[in-house]
Design a protein around this motif. Structure first.
Motif, mmCIF file in Angstrom:
data_model
loop_
_atom_site.group_PDB
_atom_site.id
_atom_site.type_symbol
_atom_site.label_atom_id
_atom_site.label_comp_id
_atom_site.label_asym_id
_atom_site.label_seq_id
_atom_site.Cartn_x
_atom_site.Cartn_y
_atom_site.Cartn_z
ATOM 1 N N LEU A 143 0.827 -1.207 0.000
ATOM 2 C CA LEU A 143 0.000 0.000 0.000
ATOM 3 C C LEU A 143 0.857 1.251 0.000
ATOM 4 N N GLN A 144 1.889 1.243 0.801
ATOM 5 C CA GLN A 144 2.779 2.392 0.876
ATOM 6 C C GLN A 144 3.488 2.629 -0.461
ATOM 7 N N LEU A 145 3.964 1.587 -1.100
ATOM 8 C CA LEU A 145 4.638 1.749 -2.392
ATOM 9 C C LEU A 145 3.678 2.274 -3.452
ATOM 10 N N LEU A 146 2.430 1.827 -3.421
ATOM 11 C CA LEU A 146 1.425 2.358 -4.362
ATOM 12 C C LEU A 146 1.179 3.841 -4.104
ATOM 13 N N VAL A 147 1.055 4.199 -2.836
ATOM 14 C CA VAL A 147 0.845 5.609 -2.492
ATOM 15 C C VAL A 147 2.050 6.444 -2.915
ATOM 16 N N PHE A 148 3.258 5.910 -2.722
ATOM 17 C CA PHE A 148 4.453 6.636 -3.140
ATOM 18 C C PHE A 148 4.401 6.951 -4.625
ATOM 19 N N ARG A 149 3.996 5.968 -5.430
ATOM 20 C CA ARG A 149 3.921 6.184 -6.884
ATOM 21 C C ARG A 149 2.898 7.266 -7.210
ATOM 22 N N VAL A 150 1.762 7.253 -6.524
ATOM 23 C CA VAL A 150 0.734 8.276 -6.755
ATOM 24 C C VAL A 150 1.277 9.647 -6.376
ATOM 25 N N VAL A 151 1.930 9.734 -5.234
ATOM 26 C CA VAL A 151 2.498 11.015 -4.794
ATOM 27 C C VAL A 151 3.546 11.493 -5.798
ATOM 28 N N ASP A 152 4.397 10.577 -6.255
ATOM 29 C CA ASP A 152 5.417 10.943 -7.240
ATOM 30 C C ASP A 152 4.779 11.481 -8.516
ATOM 31 N N MET A 153 3.652 10.866 -8.933
ATOM 32 C CA MET A 153 2.981 11.312 -10.162
ATOM 33 C C MET A 153 2.260 12.648 -9.950
ATOM 34 N N LEU A 154 1.653 12.827 -8.764
ATOM 35 C CA LEU A 154 0.932 14.071 -8.497
ATOM 36 C C LEU A 154 1.860 15.270 -8.387
ATOM 37 N N LEU A 155 3.023 15.050 -7.841
ATOM 38 C CA LEU A 155 3.994 16.138 -7.712
ATOM 39 C C LEU A 155 4.808 16.197 -9.001
ATOM 40 N N ASN A 156 4.167 16.703 -10.020
ATOM 41 C CA ASN A 156 4.691 16.733 -11.386
ATOM 42 C C ASN A 156 6.052 17.423 -11.453
ATOM 43 N N GLY A 157 6.965 16.804 -12.166
ATOM 44 C CA GLY A 157 8.293 17.370 -12.346
ATOM 45 C C GLY A 157 9.232 17.139 -11.177
ATOM 46 N N LEU A 158 8.758 16.398 -10.197
ATOM 47 C CA LEU A 158 9.563 16.178 -9.004
ATOM 48 C C LEU A 158 10.862 15.427 -9.272
ATOM 49 N N PRO A 159 10.849 14.381 -10.083
ATOM 50 C CA PRO A 159 12.118 13.673 -10.333
ATOM 51 C C PRO A 159 13.224 14.584 -10.855
ATOM 52 N N GLN A 160 12.875 15.454 -11.776
ATOM 53 C CA GLN A 160 13.875 16.359 -12.324
ATOM 54 C C GLN A 160 14.368 17.343 -11.265
#
Length: 147
Positions: A100-117
């Motif tokens: 569940l936590q890993l799924l939420v992490f992916r959602v958070v990563d996607m919602l915070l657009n441009g975060l990886p860069q």
């Protein structure tokens, strides 16, 4: 006389409880730390950036984000450990919370657009927002374990 005192002390309920409980506690800890290590490894492979490489290069944003991941994975695992009565419980609830936590992490990563860069560029402010979101969801997931 000293031998009888030592025998009496070693046969006390407290010492016997420790002797019986310590190996169980150690097994529970090993299982929980194993779940944490596997979850952190899976997370590192799921993210679009490579935290370990960035951390080795001195990227504080990546270090902040990954430290928050470790903490936010550990929180529900700790609660799972506290509410479980057996290794099977720890594994079942531990795996459930980690997934569940890993799924939420992916959602958070996607919602915070441009975060990886932004993290790759070393923007600590982006990592702090990411850390806050992950720790907040971790606390909610952990609380859900307690009913």
């Amino acid at each position: 006389m000293e031998t009888s005192n030592l025998n009496g002390m070693l046969s006390s309920p407290e010492v016997q409880a420790f002797a019986n409980g310590f190996p169980v506690m150690m097994l529970h800890l090993v299982v929980t730390f194993g779940l944490l290590a596997v979850a952190a490894t899976v997370y590192a492979f799921l993210t679009p950036w490579r935290e370990v490489r960035l951390i080795r290069q001195g990227n504080m944003a990546a270090a902040t984000g990954f430290a928050a991941v470790l903490l936010s994975l550990a929180i529900p695992l700790a609660v799972s450990l506290a509410v479980s009565s057996s290794i099977r419980d720890i594994v079942i609830w531990g795996v459930a919370t980690v997934v569940l936590q890993l799924l939420v992490f992916r959602v958070v990563d996607m919602l915070l657009n441009g975060l990886p860069q932004r993290i790759e560029r070393g923007e600590v402010s982006a990592a702090v927002v990411l850390a806050g979101a992950k720790i907040a969801t971790s606390l909610i997931i952990a609380a859900s374990l307690t009913g």
